[in-house]
Design a protein around this motif. Structure first.
Motif, PDB file in Angstrom:
ATOM      1  N   GLN A 105       0.810  -1.225   0.000  1.00  0.00           N
ATOM      2  CA  GLN A 105       0.000   0.000   0.000  1.00  0.00           C
ATOM      3  C   GLN A 105       0.844   1.277   0.000  1.00  0.00           C
ATOM      4  OE1 GLN A 105      -3.362  -0.343  -0.297  1.00  0.00           O
ATOM      5  NE2 GLN A 105      -3.493   1.851  -0.626  1.00  0.00           N
ATOM      6  N   ASP A 106       1.993   1.249   0.670  1.00  0.00           N
ATOM      7  CA  ASP A 106       2.816   2.460   0.726  1.00  0.00           C
ATOM      8  C   ASP A 106       3.500   2.784  -0.606  1.00  0.00           C
ATOM      9  OD1 ASP A 106       4.643   0.362   0.794  1.00  0.00           O
ATOM     10  OD2 ASP A 106       5.908   1.297   2.320  1.00  0.00           O
ATOM     11  N   GLN A 107       3.362   1.893  -1.590  1.00  0.00           N
ATOM     12  CA  GLN A 107       3.934   2.133  -2.917  1.00  0.00           C
ATOM     13  C   GLN A 107       2.888   2.529  -3.955  1.00  0.00           C
ATOM     14  OE1 GLN A 107       6.422  -1.157  -4.135  1.00  0.00           O
ATOM     15  NE2 GLN A 107       7.326  -1.334  -2.095  1.00  0.00           N
ATOM     16  N   ASP A 164      -4.070  11.651  -4.129  1.00  0.00           N
ATOM     17  CA  ASP A 164      -2.651  11.387  -4.314  1.00  0.00           C
ATOM     18  C   ASP A 164      -1.991  12.382  -5.271  1.00  0.00           C
ATOM     19  OD1 ASP A 164      -0.383   9.470  -3.843  1.00  0.00           O
ATOM     20  OD2 ASP A 164      -0.490   9.345  -6.037  1.00  0.00           O
TER      21      ASP A 164
END
Length: 140
Positions: free
Chosen positions: A47-49, A81
């Protein structure tokens, strides 16, 4: 499409951490009406990517499976984002989700108008207007 899919599957086997390959492969799966494979390949990315493009593709995959709430959530995450100094395809995707999935023409109108406010080619504006009209939304 099948040949490109095979090549990307092979490339991903060689470079399993390559998120560009994953995203492109997910798009090919979705276009080939295999959204379940698209979703599973995207969920393999930590998820952090995730970024704008991955959120947008996941939204499209979810929409193609009829998962309206999930699609909306991923498109909204795509917009969160990305700063909207440039045109954003996720805005048009949201317009289509609201009119197609939720039958909410007012929210769809908002996103169609927002999309049309971007500096985009005249041909793209015409396509968006025609799409809106197809759903009974008339944009000035």
């Amino acid at each position: 499409l099948p040949e490109a899919t095979v090549e990307l599957e092979y490339a991903l086997g060689l470079y399993p951490q390559n998120n560009l390959y994953r995203g492109q492969l997910a798009t090919l799966y979705r276009i080939q009406k295999r959204p379940d494979k698209a979703v599973s390949i995207l969920y393999a990315i930590p998820q952090d990517q995730w970024n704008y493009k991955l959120y947008t593709e996941m939204g499209r995959a979810q929409a193609s499976m009829g998962n309206c709430k999930e699609a909306e959530m991923f498109f909204q995450q795509a917009l969160n984002d990305r700063t909207e100094t440039n045109f954003s395809q996720a805005v048009l995707d949201l317009a289509l989700i609201y009119v197609g999935c939720f039958q909410d023409k007012e929210r769809a109108r908002h996103y169609f108008e927002r999309y049309l406010s971007f500096t985009i080619p005249h041909t793209e504006k015409e396509k968006a207007r025609k799409l809106a009209e197809k759903f009974g939304i008339h944009i000035e």
